[in-house]
Design an enzyme around this catalytic site. Structure first.
Site, PDB file in Angstrom:
ATOM      1  N   ARG A   1      34.068  25.762 -22.971  1.00 16.89           N
ATOM      2  CA  ARG A   1      33.087  25.590 -24.034  1.00 16.89           C
ATOM      3  C   ARG A   1      31.911  24.690 -23.669  1.00 16.89           C
ATOM      4  O   ARG A   1      30.904  24.678 -24.359  1.00 16.89           O
ATOM      5  CB  ARG A   1      33.780  25.053 -25.298  1.00 16.89           C
ATOM      6  CG  ARG A   1      34.494  23.718 -25.117  1.00 16.89           C
ATOM      7  CD  ARG A   1      35.151  23.234 -26.417  1.00 16.89           C
ATOM      8  NE  ARG A   1      34.189  22.915 -27.446  1.00 16.89           N
ATOM      9  CZ  ARG A   1      33.384  21.848 -27.434  1.00 16.89           C
ATOM     10  NH1 ARG A   1      33.443  20.996 -26.431  1.00 16.89           N
ATOM     11  NH2 ARG A   1      32.530  21.633 -28.401  1.00 16.89           N
ATOM     12  N   GLN A   2      32.019  23.892 -22.578  1.00 18.44           N
ATOM     13  CA  GLN A   2      30.984  22.878 -22.386  1.00 18.44           C
ATOM     14  C   GLN A   2      29.617  23.460 -22.028  1.00 18.44           C
ATOM     15  O   GLN A   2      28.607  23.066 -22.609  1.00 18.44           O
ATOM     16  CB  GLN A   2      31.438  21.822 -21.361  1.00 18.44           C
ATOM     17  CG  GLN A   2      32.616  20.939 -21.820  1.00 18.44           C
ATOM     18  CD  GLN A   2      32.357  20.063 -23.028  1.00 18.44           C
ATOM     19  OE1 GLN A   2      31.436  20.317 -23.817  1.00 18.44           O
ATOM     20  NE2 GLN A   2      33.168  19.041 -23.218  1.00 18.44           N
TER      21      GLN A   2
ATOM     22  N   LYS B   1      27.078  31.912 -20.332  1.00 19.10           N
ATOM     23  CA  LYS B   1      28.411  32.019 -20.936  1.00 19.10           C
ATOM     24  C   LYS B   1      29.341  31.033 -20.232  1.00 19.10           C
ATOM     25  O   LYS B   1      29.047  30.565 -19.137  1.00 19.10           O
ATOM     26  CB  LYS B   1      28.956  33.434 -20.729  1.00 19.10           C
ATOM     27  CG  LYS B   1      28.065  34.527 -21.298  1.00 19.10           C
ATOM     28  CD  LYS B   1      28.449  35.910 -20.783  1.00 19.10           C
ATOM     29  CE  LYS B   1      27.524  36.956 -21.401  1.00 19.10           C
ATOM     30  NZ  LYS B   1      27.742  38.291 -20.833  1.00 19.10           N
TER      31      LYS B   1
ATOM     32  N   GLU C   1      37.631  29.026 -17.313  1.00 22.20           N
ATOM     33  CA  GLU C   1      38.974  29.603 -17.389  1.00 22.20           C
ATOM     34  C   GLU C   1      39.006  31.049 -16.921  1.00 22.20           C
ATOM     35  O   GLU C   1      40.002  31.515 -16.370  1.00 22.20           O
ATOM     36  CB  GLU C   1      39.482  29.518 -18.828  1.00 22.20           C
ATOM     37  CG  GLU C   1      39.796  28.091 -19.207  1.00 22.20           C
ATOM     38  CD  GLU C   1      39.842  27.903 -20.691  1.00 22.20           C
ATOM     39  OE1 GLU C   1      40.946  27.835 -21.231  1.00 22.20           O
ATOM     40  OE2 GLU C   1      38.765  27.817 -21.324  1.00 22.20           O
TER      41      GLU C   1
END
Lengths: 922, 282
Positions: A686-687, A872, A876
């Site tokens: 998310r960062q 994006k 992960e």
């Protein structure tokens, strides 16, 4: 026995007065204050403590200080000559060979030893010479490249920037801006920089999977150990003993109360003078144990007669997840083809080289914690609750983090040292042993998956039915997240109209399963991607064509009914692999047709992924503050914790472009909860997406404020001079004197603070909704050799195509891909945590420098409308396709179906034999 | 008060050993992982300075490898082809860091079933020289290592050297180690062979297998059966169970028992072929 030992370190005469059996690593770090030498295992398994003695490489943790008397020890601190970095350090920095930086000193010293003996080493020479140092971040290739580069091989190409980046920072393959401290060994991690008079804490842990315990005569224990000052246990907890990472699931005690539910669970903590605690034999701690029946497999936990771990969680079920669309029942049975895959994956240990460590210090009515973490504000919330104090009275000031990969989101050491420091009037520190770190912290959820896939004869998927049981360990941790993420993602990035996915998280008497790069999706991808290859074979289609035919597209609903108008990049990734796929096929044919290669089979296989960036269907904002000081320096409050992935660099690049300045204008302040706003946890990929957006919005706001103040047009160029901002607006130049401006409460003359929260819609009872604003996509192609007589696998080449939307920093993107793939390789081929058995880094195997394939990367950029500059998440995604690509390649090579991981040589050989028997029967 | 002594000579060390129990410290690579955090509870005898029992000497009578010789020194030494297996094993011990510190005698005294040094020493018919104040005695390596972490070392004794008899210097040898990763790996199985060829036929053969029983073993029945065979006959030969009576593989975290049984044959055949083709060192 405390004779003085004299020796030289980096050319300087030194003396040690520690006992002669003291490890050299301890002498260097604790006595001589040379903390560049890191300790990762104290057993010679990780090589982080590698130093030179009279020019030869050794592990300082295995060397008695007595044995260096009169000798010359060289450490990382001796490499740079003041301002000038050693050539190896420069190459490491330039080529992205350091990520978190914890293994870097060991790698550097190994390389120094190599180049002393061999000025022009080959790639194999480098692998052998550095093979004794483990790295969990980089995937090793960039380290090998850096050593070759420093040796002047001249063949090493730096990663190139994207096109058209002349006047911007986004897209540039910059070396990480926090990298110099890492290659110098100056970076301060959790076990570094403890204050002078710090007390040491040791945790007393359960030796059984499940047990009842009673503390004995603690007063007597303390009086016979005068330098041990206090024993802490559940009765000392003033606030809430239970913690968790998800509201409503705070079920994990800091101190177990009468009962322990996994081997390694904390029951007490002893605090005292450092040497007294270090020398304490845990066996004399007064506690009596009664072992109780335990189960460590989820299917045993589901049995009617199983011991219940938690009263309020009947049948040992923590939670379930569910996504359904269309009509699975009819479309599974009434299709042309049906395949079924049953897959199993074990516990996976994160294996960061930095064990959990930090210190706490009380300042009046506040407690401060300095140490490694992936999240400052979640820690702050949990510590306040545990201590029974206000959040404002807790300061989390993170140290550098020597790898996290998900496990350092959860609390581990923090509450223990907070409580102790609060009561002791002195700072209290702890550093987990490797054994404690592996035993007690969270793991990747083991999975048992049954997946059925149906398709028609033209290759179109009709239905997918997925059932996954996940071993969630003894406490909830991130179990609910895994249970909800897996059903959303188990389709892979494909259009599947009839879909049903059930997941079940079951309690067992094992360490809690938590977050680990991919939250369950790497496990489900094994079943899904392997089923795809079996299906393609059954239909008689090429596996790449089968995936292209079924790939998700813009305007096509996902299995949760979400429709993206743009940004769906899986087809672009598959297209990027089309030519490599054909070439792999040709290489495989040439190899396998050559009779000289009999018994060694060449295989190649695909894996793909998609992964939603950010929390699932819930708010998870980030806030970024940027200020300009009177001296013209731009201060970025960078709260997105950099655990090695590169947020410090990426967030700064984004902020720079948003303001329209260069990155050298910035000074960074890290995620200190006292001075930097909450940028959320470093997880869920998310960062870059979320904090990156916050940085973009904040940067744009700051730019607007400056331009408005100077009354210039929106196209004006901003640069800095001492105490001034320079504005160039067409022909007009303006010098904005900052000294004359008033500063705000934060000390800034201009400041912006902005937040971003991705738009999502929670899932309904059928799992329909918009769980993520953005998905990232990827595909990988592995080529390998299988030895049919031994079942061993040699990886040759991994070609990757990841859609990152926009590569903010291509160098760091490659670093993420290679490091994530390395973890995927471990998952596929060697890693298995067995509670009570593989609790060190020689029984728990992670890939070494010699286990890597050659990498080829295709960075795919299908811009996302929500992402900053189209970017994006990636962190992960990168490990999801690797394991299935390996398993599919093994199958292609020799017909061996191994879906019970890891695919160790014994399992591969057994599968080869099964497949040969099958072939004979036919 | 615990003691820490660093004797300067073998005699001094033996004198100290005569009088009390010591934890002997040489390279440190086994002791620190095992009891490093408790070393302050032991009387430690650091023998690392005993230069008399360090280094390799080769003469007509055979080869003497001093107990404190490190693996690095072994793989760097100029030795006849019969030692290639030992040198290859030396390169596979842990990592360079370990090879620089760890000693050959330490590997034997630690007596791990997976000790890399043992199979290559077995195919060299190594004798272990044990010294005490009472004198010196020799034991074949198979009589020195008695079990998992068990040796025939008596109180007051020290391993002073490993002796390779003259007749074992013949032939060429090869070592291979099978593990689940490339470096820093404890073997699933390992094989050392020493081979004497004549007219393309096997004239003499020694085979030792490690990690497949509590102590590595020579496979005598197999050795006898293969003498006189050509390399091309190895595959066709009936490999009966009697070849493997001396070993007893088990299931453990690294592999299954069945796998070990299956893997041994190809490992041995390949090692024999590799030994035959061994041209230059390493």
């Amino acid at each position: 026995m405390n004779n003085k030992i004299s020796f030289k370190v980096n050319g300087n005469e030194v003396e040690s007065t520690l006992p002669q059996h003291a490890r050299l690593s301890k002498v260097l770090r604790d006595e001589l204050n040379l903390e560049g030498t890191k300790v990762g295992c104290d057993a010679g398994d990780c090589g982080a403590c590698s130093v030179l003695i009279d020019g030869e490489l050794v592990c300082a943790c295995l060397t008695a200080v007595s044995q260096v008397e009169g000798k010359h020890v060289e450490t990382v601190e001796g490499l740079a000559a003041n301002d000038t970095l050693h050539g190896l350090q420069e190459s490491f920095l330039k080529l992205g060979a350091a990520q978190c930086g914890i293994c870097t000193p060991g790698m550097l010293m190994s390389a120094v030893a190599l180049l002393k003996h061999n000025e022009k080493p080959s790639r194999e020479d480098v692998e052998y010479a550095l093979g004794g140092v483990l790295c969990r971040c980089t995937g090793y290739t960039k380290i090998i490249d850096a050593v070759l580069d420093a040796s002047g091989s001249g063949e090493i190409q730096s990663v190139t920037s994207s096109n058209g980046v002349e006047n911007c920072e986004v897209g540039r393959a910059l070396p990480r801006i926090d990298g110099e401290a890492k290659v110098r060994g100056d970076e301060k991690f959790g076990a570094d920089n403890w204050p002078e008079n710090t007390l040491l804490l040791r945790v007393i842990r359960s030796p059984f999977h499940h047990a009842k315990f009673t503390l004995g005569d603690v007063d007597n224990f303390l009086s016979s150990n005068p330098e041990i000052y206090k024993v802490f246990s559940v009765k000392d907890v003033v606030g809430d003993n239970f913690h968790g990472v998800i509201p409503g699931f705070e079920d994990q005690p800091v101190f177990a109360d009468k009962i322990t539910r996994y081997k390694g669970e904390a029951i007490a903590a002893i605090v005292g003078e450092r040497e007294a605690v270090e020398n304490l034999n845990n066996e004399i701690f007064p506690v009596s144990w009664e072992e109780l029946p335990a189960h460590i497999l989820p299917l045993d936990g589901l049995r009617k007669d199983a011991v219940q771990l938690h009263e309020n969680m009947p049948n040992n079920i923590l939670t379930k997840g569910y996504v359904e669309c269309g009509d699975v029942e009819n479309n599974i049975s009434n299709s042309d083809y049906l395949v079924e895959v049953n897959s199993k994956t074990p516990f996976i240990e994160h294996g960061y080289i930095e064990p959990e460590a930090g210190y706490a210090i009380r300042k009046n009515d506040r407690i401060e914690i300095h140490g490694c973490t992936q999240t400052a504000f979640m820690n702050r919330f949990s510590i306040a609750k545990f201590m029974g104090i206000n959040e404002e009275n807790v300061r989390i000031n993170p140290s550098a983090c020597g790898g996290g990969f998900g496990s350092k989101i959860d609390l581990s050491y923090q509450p223990l040292i907070a409580l102790a420091a609060w009561q002791m009037d002195r700072p209290v520190a702890v550093c987990y042993t490797r054994n404690e770190s592996i035993q007690s912290t969270t793991k990747r959820h083991p999975s048992e998956i049954k997946l059925r896939l149906s398709a028609d004869k033209n290759g179109k998927i009709n239905a997918l039915d997925f059932e996954g049981i996940f071993n969630t360990g003894s406490y909830a941790s991130w179990g609910p997240t895994v249970a909800s993420r897996v059903p959303v993602h188990a389709s892979g990035p494909y259009c599947i109209k009839n879909y049903r996915a059930n997941s079940l998280a079951v309690f067992t008497h094992t360490a809690p399963s938590g977050a680990f790069r991919g939250f369950g999706v790497p496990q489900s991808a094994v079943a899904q991607e392997c089923a795809f290859d079996l299906m393609a074979e059954k239909i008689g289609m090429d596996p790449l064509e089968f995936r292209k035919l079924n790939a998700l597209e813009n305007g096509v609903p996902t299995v949760t009914g979400q429709i993206f108008d743009s940004g769906v990049g899986i087809k672009d990734c598959l297209d990027a692999l089309t030519q490599p796929w054909q070439e792999a096929a040709e290489r495989a044919k040439a190899w396998n047709d050559n009779s000289k290669n009999q018994g060694i089979r060449y295989g190649y296989g695909l894996g793909t992924c998609w992964y939603g960036c950010g929390n699932t269907g819930m708010s998870n904002p980030s806030t970024i503050r940027i200020g300009i000081k009177k001296d013209g320096r731009v201060v970025l409050h960078q709260g997105a914790i950099d655990i090695g992935q590169g947020a410090n660099t990426v967030i700064t690049q984004i902020a720079a472009d948003a303001i329209g300045i260069t990155i050298d204008a910035f000074d960074l302040i890290g995620a200190d909860s006292d001075v930097t706003p909450d940028a959320g946890k470093t997880s869920a990929s998310r960062q870059t997406f979320i904090s990156g957006n916050a940085a973009r919005i904040s940067g744009e706001a700051l730019r607007t404020e400056i331009l408005r103040h100077a009354n210039v047009s929106k196209d004006a160029k901003i640069s800095f001079d001492e105490n001034a901002i320079l504005l160039q607006d067409g022909e007009n130049q303006q010098r904005l004197d900052l000294k004359s401006l008033k500063t705000n409460d934060f000390g800034y003359v201009f400041m912006s603070e902005e937040s971003y929260d991705p738009p999502t819609k929670p899932l309904d009872e059928k799992g329909q909704g918009e769980p993520y604003a953005v998905y990232g996509y990827g595909a990988q192609l592995m080529e390998l050799l299988v030895d049919e007589a031994l079942g061993t696998v040699k990886l040759l080449r991994l070609t990757t195509a990841h859609d990152v939307g926009k590569a903010i920093n291509p160098l760091l993107v490659e670093g993420q891909i290679e490091g994530g793939s390395a973890q995927g390789i471990g998952l596929a081929l060697m890693e298995e945590f067995l509670p009570g058995r593989t609790e060190n880094l020689h029984d728990y195997l992670i890939p070494t420098m010699g286990d890597m394939p050659e990498f080829k990367h295709h960075l795919v950029e299908v811009a996302d409308p929500h992402g900053p500059y189209g970017a994006k998440g990636l962190g992960e995604h990168v490990l999801i396709p690797t394991a299935p690509a390996i398993l599919n390649a093994i199958y292609k090579a020799c017909g061996a179906q191994v879906y019970d991981l890891p695919a160790t040589p014994d399992k591969v050989l057994a599968a080869i034999k099964r497949s040969k028997k099958l072939t004979k029967k036919i | 008060m615990v003691r820490f002594e660093r004797p300067q000579s073998l005699e001094e060390a033996l004198g100290l050993l005569q009088n009390q129990q010591w934890q002997v410290l040489a390279g440190g690579t086994d002791i620190y992982p095992a009891i490093g955090s408790k070393l302050h509870e032991y009387d430690v005898l650091d023998i690392s300075r005993l230069s008399e029992i360090k280094g390799i000497t080769l003469n007509k009578k055979g080869c003497r490898i001093g107990a404190l010789t490190t693996w690095r020194e072994i793989w760097q030494a100029q030795l006849p082809p019969a030692f290639y297996a030992l040198q290859q094993a030396a390169r596979e011990v842990g990592s360079i860091q370990i090879q620089n510190s760890a000693t050959i005698a330490g590997n034997l005294c630690n007596a791990s079933p997976a000790a890399d040094g043992v199979p290559p020493l077995m195919v060299l018919d190594a004798q272990i020289e044990l010294t005490s104040l009472n004198g010196t005695r020799h034991l074949p390596i198979s009589e020195f290592i008695l079990g998992n972490r068990q040796t025939a070392l008596n109180e007051g004794e020290i391993v002073s050297a490993i002796i390779i008899p003259n007749q074992s210097l013949l032939g060429k040898s090869h070592f291979s180690k099978l593990g689940a990763r490339r470096y820093l790996v404890i073997s699933i199985a390992m094989v050392a062979v020493r081979l004497i060829m004549n007219d393309n036929r096997i004239r003499g053969l020694a085979v030792s297998v490690g990690s497949c029983s509590v102590v590595a073993r020579r496979l005598k029945a197999l050795e006898l059966a293969l003498v006189g065979k050509s390399l091309s006959e190895l595959d066709e030969l009936a490999w009966g169970d009697d070849f493997f009576v001396d070993i007893s593989p088990i299931d453990d975290v690294r592999a299954t028992k069945k796998y070990r049984k299956d893997a041994i044959k190809p490992l041995i055949i390949r090692a024999i072929r590799a030994a035959a083709q061994e041209e230059s060192k390493l």
